[in-house]
Write a protein that holds these residues in place. Structure first.
Motif, PDB file in Angstrom:
ATOM      1  N   ARG A 121      48.441 -91.973 -43.769  1.00 22.06           N
ATOM      2  CA  ARG A 121      47.274 -92.103 -44.644  1.00 22.06           C
ATOM      3  C   ARG A 121      46.299 -93.152 -44.121  1.00 22.06           C
ATOM      4  NH1 ARG A 121      50.859 -91.594 -50.172  1.00 22.06           N
ATOM      5  NH2 ARG A 121      50.941 -89.305 -50.179  1.00 22.06           N
ATOM      6  N   GLU A 122      46.835 -94.204 -43.561  1.00 24.06           N
ATOM      7  CA  GLU A 122      45.993 -95.263 -43.014  1.00 24.06           C
ATOM      8  C   GLU A 122      45.118 -94.747 -41.884  1.00 24.06           C
ATOM      9  OE1 GLU A 122      46.578 -99.476 -40.563  1.00 24.06           O
ATOM     10  OE2 GLU A 122      48.255 -98.615 -41.684  1.00 24.06           O
ATOM     11  N   HIS A 123      45.669 -93.836 -41.071  1.00 19.33           N
ATOM     12  CA  HIS A 123      44.938 -93.339 -39.900  1.00 19.33           C
ATOM     13  C   HIS A 123      44.358 -91.934 -40.112  1.00 19.33           C
ATOM     14  CE1 HIS A 123      46.100 -96.663 -37.287  1.00 19.33           C
ATOM     15  NE2 HIS A 123      47.332 -96.576 -37.784  1.00 19.33           N
ATOM     16  N   GLY A 124      44.494 -91.371 -41.313  1.00 24.19           N
ATOM     17  CA  GLY A 124      43.924 -90.052 -41.590  1.00 24.19           C
ATOM     18  C   GLY A 124      44.636 -88.910 -40.896  1.00 24.19           C
ATOM     19  N   MET A 125      45.930 -89.058 -40.635  1.00 30.56           N
ATOM     20  CA  MET A 125      46.708 -87.992 -39.997  1.00 30.56           C
ATOM     21  C   MET A 125      47.393 -87.139 -41.069  1.00 30.56           C
ATOM     22  SD  MET A 125      48.541 -89.870 -36.723  1.00 30.56           S
ATOM     23  CE  MET A 125      49.346 -91.144 -37.708  1.00 30.56           C
ATOM     24  N   ARG A 126      47.608 -85.857 -40.767  1.00 31.49           N
ATOM     25  CA  ARG A 126      48.395 -84.980 -41.628  1.00 31.49           C
ATOM     26  C   ARG A 126      49.733 -84.703 -40.963  1.00 31.49           C
ATOM     27  NH1 ARG A 126      45.815 -82.705 -45.847  1.00 31.49           N
ATOM     28  NH2 ARG A 126      47.929 -82.931 -46.691  1.00 31.49           N
ATOM     29  N   LEU A 127      50.767 -84.587 -41.804  1.00 35.36           N
ATOM     30  CA  LEU A 127      52.146 -84.525 -41.301  1.00 35.36           C
ATOM     31  C   LEU A 127      52.879 -83.315 -41.844  1.00 35.36           C
ATOM     32  CD1 LEU A 127      54.902 -85.658 -40.217  1.00 35.36           C
ATOM     33  CD2 LEU A 127      54.997 -87.028 -42.313  1.00 35.36           C
ATOM     34  N   LEU A 128      53.530 -82.580 -40.944  1.00 35.89           N
ATOM     35  CA  LEU A 128      54.488 -81.550 -41.318  1.00 35.89           C
ATOM     36  C   LEU A 128      55.876 -82.111 -41.060  1.00 35.89           C
ATOM     37  CD1 LEU A 128      55.341 -78.678 -42.142  1.00 35.89           C
ATOM     38  CD2 LEU A 128      55.075 -77.998 -39.748  1.00 35.89           C
ATOM     39  N   GLY A 129      56.697 -82.188 -42.110  1.00 34.27           N
ATOM     40  CA  GLY A 129      58.036 -82.738 -41.963  1.00 34.27           C
ATOM     41  C   GLY A 129      58.204 -83.984 -42.793  1.00 34.27           C
ATOM     42  N   PRO A 130      59.125 -84.859 -42.372  1.00 35.81           N
ATOM     43  CA  PRO A 130      60.082 -84.691 -41.261  1.00 35.81           C
ATOM     44  C   PRO A 130      61.174 -83.681 -41.594  1.00 35.81           C
ATOM     45  CG  PRO A 130      60.535 -86.714 -42.452  1.00 35.81           C
ATOM     46  CD  PRO A 130      59.286 -86.142 -43.069  1.00 35.81           C
ATOM     47  N   ASN A 131      62.146 -83.575 -40.657  1.00 28.83           N
ATOM     48  CA  ASN A 131      63.298 -82.705 -40.846  1.00 28.83           C
ATOM     49  C   ASN A 131      62.896 -81.235 -40.877  1.00 28.83           C
ATOM     50  OD1 ASN A 131      65.967 -81.918 -41.350  1.00 28.83           O
ATOM     51  ND2 ASN A 131      65.764 -82.218 -43.566  1.00 28.83           N
ATOM     52  N   VAL A 132      62.167 -80.808 -39.844  1.00 24.74           N
ATOM     53  CA  VAL A 132      61.720 -79.417 -39.782  1.00 24.74           C
ATOM     54  C   VAL A 132      62.153 -78.762 -38.472  1.00 24.74           C
ATOM     55  CG1 VAL A 132      59.710 -79.814 -41.245  1.00 24.74           C
ATOM     56  CG2 VAL A 132      59.471 -80.013 -38.769  1.00 24.74           C
ATOM     57  N   VAL A 133      62.142 -77.439 -38.492  1.00 28.32           N
ATOM     58  CA  VAL A 133      62.320 -76.661 -37.263  1.00 28.32           C
ATOM     59  C   VAL A 133      61.023 -76.658 -36.470  1.00 28.32           C
ATOM     60  CG1 VAL A 133      62.792 -74.346 -36.352  1.00 28.32           C
ATOM     61  CG2 VAL A 133      64.139 -75.237 -38.270  1.00 28.32           C
ATOM     62  N   GLY A 134      59.896 -76.769 -37.183  1.00 28.47           N
ATOM     63  CA  GLY A 134      58.583 -76.721 -36.552  1.00 28.47           C
ATOM     64  C   GLY A 134      57.767 -75.581 -37.111  1.00 28.47           C
ATOM     65  N   PHE A 135      56.749 -75.134 -36.357  1.00 24.72           N
ATOM     66  CA  PHE A 135      55.949 -74.000 -36.818  1.00 24.72           C
ATOM     67  C   PHE A 135      55.574 -73.128 -35.629  1.00 24.72           C
ATOM     68  CE2 PHE A 135      52.451 -76.717 -35.512  1.00 24.72           C
ATOM     69  CZ  PHE A 135      51.501 -75.818 -35.036  1.00 24.72           C
ATOM     70  N   ILE A 136      55.232 -71.868 -35.966  1.00 25.40           N
ATOM     71  CA  ILE A 136      54.848 -70.876 -34.959  1.00 25.40           C
ATOM     72  C   ILE A 136      53.602 -70.154 -35.453  1.00 25.40           C
ATOM     73  CG2 ILE A 136      55.523 -68.730 -33.800  1.00 25.40           C
ATOM     74  CD1 ILE A 136      58.463 -69.608 -34.210  1.00 25.40           C
ATOM     75  N   ASP A 137      52.648 -69.932 -34.574  1.00 26.47           N
ATOM     76  CA  ASP A 137      51.517 -69.042 -34.855  1.00 26.47           C
ATOM     77  C   ASP A 137      51.453 -68.048 -33.707  1.00 26.47           C
ATOM     78  OD1 ASP A 137      48.759 -67.944 -34.854  1.00 26.47           O
ATOM     79  OD2 ASP A 137      48.491 -69.299 -36.543  1.00 26.47           O
ATOM     80  N   THR A 138      51.723 -66.787 -34.003  1.00 29.35           N
ATOM     81  CA  THR A 138      51.827 -65.783 -32.939  1.00 29.35           C
ATOM     82  C   THR A 138      50.468 -65.373 -32.392  1.00 29.35           C
ATOM     83  OG1 THR A 138      51.813 -63.958 -34.541  1.00 29.35           O
ATOM     84  CG2 THR A 138      53.960 -64.862 -33.918  1.00 29.35           C
ATOM     85  N   HIS A 139      49.408 -65.676 -33.109  1.00 29.14           N
ATOM     86  CA  HIS A 139      48.081 -65.245 -32.673  1.00 29.14           C
ATOM     87  C   HIS A 139      47.375 -66.312 -31.847  1.00 29.14           C
ATOM     88  CE1 HIS A 139      47.929 -61.493 -35.100  1.00 29.14           C
ATOM     89  NE2 HIS A 139      48.773 -62.161 -35.864  1.00 29.14           N
TER      90      HIS A 139
END
Length: 699
Positions: A121-139
């Motif tokens: 929040r201090e640096h204006g970053m967005r976060l997915l996770g923690p503890n994830v497999v990740g993400f995929i976009d096939t396009h």
């Protein structure tokens, strides 16, 4: 541009914890990004490596030569806070923290997770996770995950709170032929959640259907806003785990006791247009149906079969799912009768008989699809010695092309004999199942979505005759008195402020005052002890009914006080409430309980002493409640039969009842401090209503 565009379509990606050692998560993530065909720049980060997979490696993100859109972090949990801080300093926009070991392991991990969020929040970053497999976009394409497989390109977005569920579905999809537009592992949802990715997928031109596996929703109001908007653009299908009654919050009111732990989700999904799946099988069956079929104009279903038994099963399911069997026009029936064998059934379901070849199916399909009374078609096939699955599948695909506005689904009830025909249908965009039930279930989902789209936007009811300041003054006095439970007379005053018709109720502190108030309101009256600590007044002799004059009222006052102090000498008693006895009517309950995710739920059903026994109750979210939703709410109960008039009884005033439910919704929306509310019973008459006993608890 969607606010997550730079995350799912990054120009630059850093893999923090990239490794040259096979078996390491950092190695798998880096390899997945490279092998999926990602076109942007990749920066491996590892202080012990100078080159990984032929790409220059850097010691830290601080050493990178250009700004980074996305950083995927796969380092030990203890190192993650420092890496996040480094990413913030160089202006990274998005983070994916693969690493586990945060709030899911306890207090220490939770503190680390909070620190990470503060840094983001201090640096204006967005976060997915923690503890994830990740993400995929096939396009894009991008595979920022450690999944073992990369799915086929498709039009389905799949969001999963379970990483294990996600990788299992990805593996299964390769053999089923199902394609995805994007796949997202939500993990701990410390920042980005299913809400953000539903919003992203709703605006994604490559996504046609949005699927979610969720275990909880943290921000209920925002979910309702986002999901409502998304569902108007494309279907949102959710499976919610953790539906057992064991998770229900304990509640002291009737309404709270009737609302199970899962009910709020059910109500919320229905009101915002989300389709709820009850199993993983149904979730992906619906996904296939929505991805490959048009939305039907209505709920009239036609069935074509070469066997009577499956046709009957399908017909039963049509009724069970609230659909209708189509009634053919005379022209359709005459045409079928003129060409099909004499033994064939030309009504719905159309039985083309066990010796039917492709030509007979083709003819029946042409006539049935052309019928204006048919909205969707289900084709059933059992393998016989003369069955032509390939040729019949070709006939179905021809019908799909000729009638693109009507969904055509199939059930090929067999194995190897029908496999080639079934595969043809899948490749041609016709959902094909092994049995009739899932086909009918999918049509039901398509119909429900269409009904939601057709529903006109109803503004939340605007209430007249509301005195919000008056109600606020009552709550102020209760809080000032250090109480959380309103007296009956106070609850009646609040109800009056919101135009809810209440039996006249007044608090008296002396026998003479009680007699005076009874004379004003008229006889007969009932008298009840006024004490927030006495929940069951009758048990302590605190209620006397049928009082016909002032002398009886005076004696009743003294009798009630003697009874109460005899049973509960320590109880704080504010006096005795005098209430006018109202004519007997149909006994109903209107109540409210608060859900932790979505806020107040308004309930309606049969009231009186049988409320908990019969549990005839329906719920809706108070937020944005409309008269149309109230009408559906009433129709879901057995009480509705009584309200419409039963066995010679005249109908009750449904319009007045609808108005009162909307007023209760307005009250609990205006005053979030109300935690529970019961009006039980409410007497419903041919004209108007009367609320007798109102309980309100605040926080």
């Amino acid at each position: 541009m969607n606010k997550l565009t730079n995350m799912v379509r990054p120009g630059t990606v850093a893999v923090v914890g990239a490794s040259s050692k096979q078996g390491k998560i950092g190695h798998t993530v880096l390899n997945n990004i490279i092998s999926c065909g990602y076109k942007g720049k990749i920066y491996p980060i590892n202080p012990k490596e100078t080159e990984i997979e032929g790409i220059q490696a850097y010691q830290s993100v601080a050493d990178l030569p250009e700004p980074i859109d996305l950083a995927v972090i796969a380092v030990p949990a203890s190192l993650v806070p420092g890496v996040v801080e480094d990413c913030g300093r160089i202006g990274v926009k998005y983070l994916v923290i693969i690493t586990a070991g945060f709030k899911e392991i306890g207090a220490e991990g939770l503190e680390m997770e909070k620190k990470i969020i503060e840094t983001c929040r201090e640096h204006g970053m967005r976060l997915l996770g923690p503890n994830v497999v990740g993400f995929i976009d096939t396009h894009t394409p991008i595979n920022a995950s450690f999944a073992a497989t990369f799915p086929q390109k498709g039009e389905i977005a799949f969001l999963s709170q379970s990483g294990a569920m996600l990788v299992a579905i990805l593996d299964w999809s390769l053999s089923s032929g199902l394609g995805f537009s994007k796949v997202v592992s939500l993990g701990n949802k410390a920042d980005l959640s299913e809400i953000d990715f539903i919003e992203d997928a709703a605006d994604d031109p490559n996504t046609k259907v949005i699927l979610c596996y969720i275990e909880d929703i943290v921000d209920g109001p925002r979910f309702l806003d986002v999901a409502s908007r998304a569902a108007c653009k494309k279907p949102v299908i959710v499976i919610k785990s953790g539906t057992s009654q064991a998770g229900a919050q304990a509640a002291s009111s009737h309404t709270g006791a009737l609302a199970g732990s899962d009910l709020a989700y059910d109500v919320a999904f229905r009101q915002c247009g989300v389709i709820r799946a009850r199993s993983m099988t149904e979730l992906f069956n619906l996904a296939v149906a929505f991805a490959r079929s048009p939305v039907p104009a209505g709920k009239k279903v036609a069935i074509i079969t070469n066997s009577g038994g499956p046709g009957i099963i399908a017909t039963d399911n049509v009724e069970n799912y609230g659909l209708q069997m189509a009634r053919f026009t005379k022209d359709t029936i005459d045409a079928l009768r003129g060409t099909l064998p004499v033994e064939a059934n030309v009504y719905n379901p159309v039985d083309v008989l066990g010796d039917a070849k492709a030509d007979r199916y083709r003819f029946a399909l042409q006539k049935v699809c052309a019928d204006p009374n048919v909205d969707s078609v289900v084709v059933l096939m059992c393998p016989t010695g003369v069955t032509q699955p390939v040729e019949t599948s070709q006939a179905i695909l021809e019908a799909k092309k000729a009638y693109p506005e009507k969904p055509i689904l199939a059930a090929y009830m067999g194995g190897e004999t029908l496999a080639r025909g079934s595969a043809m249908l899948a490749e041609g965009g016709v959902p094909c199942f092994t049995f009739p039930e899932p086909a009918i279930s999918c049509i039901s989902g398509l119909v429900r979505y269409n009904e939601m789209l057709q529903k006109q936007e109803e503004a939340a009811a605007q209430m007249s005759r509301i005195d919000q300041k008056g109600a606020k003054a009552v709550f102020y006095d209760v809080i000032k008195d250090n109480r959380l439970v309103l007296l009956g007379s106070e609850a009646a005053e609040v109800a009056n402020c919101y135009g809810i018709p209440v039996a006249p109720t007044v608090l008296a502190t002396t026998p003479e005052e009680a007699a005076l108030e009874a004379d004003k309101m008229g006889y007969p009256v009932v008298m009840k002890v006024a004490s927030p600590k006495i929940l069951h007044k009758t048990d302590v002799g605190g209620v006397i009914v049928g009082l016909k004059n002032s002398d009886e009222v005076r004696r009743a006052y003294l009798e009630i006080m003697d009874n109460v102090y005899g049973y509960m000498p320590q109880a704080v008693v504010y006096g005795v409430e005098v209430q006018k006895m109202m004519p007997k009517g149909t006994e109903l309950i209107i109540g409210m309980t608060k859900d932790i995710q979505f806020g107040p739920l308004v309930g309606f059903g049969l009231g009186g002493i049988y409320v908990n026994l019969l549990k005839d109750v329906s719920f809706r979210l108070a937020r944005g409640l409309t008269s149309g939703e109230v009408e559906k709410m009433l129709q879901e109960t057995k009480a509705y039969t009584l309200l419409r008039g039963y066995r010679g009884e005249k109908p009750r005033d449904i319009a007045a009842l609808t108005d009162v439910i909307l007023r209760v919704a307005a009250l609990v929306n205006d005053f979030p401090e109300i935690t529970e509310m019961d009006i039980n019973p409410v007497f419903a008459y041919e004209e108007g209503l009367s609320a007798l006993d109102i309980k309100i608890t605040i926080s």
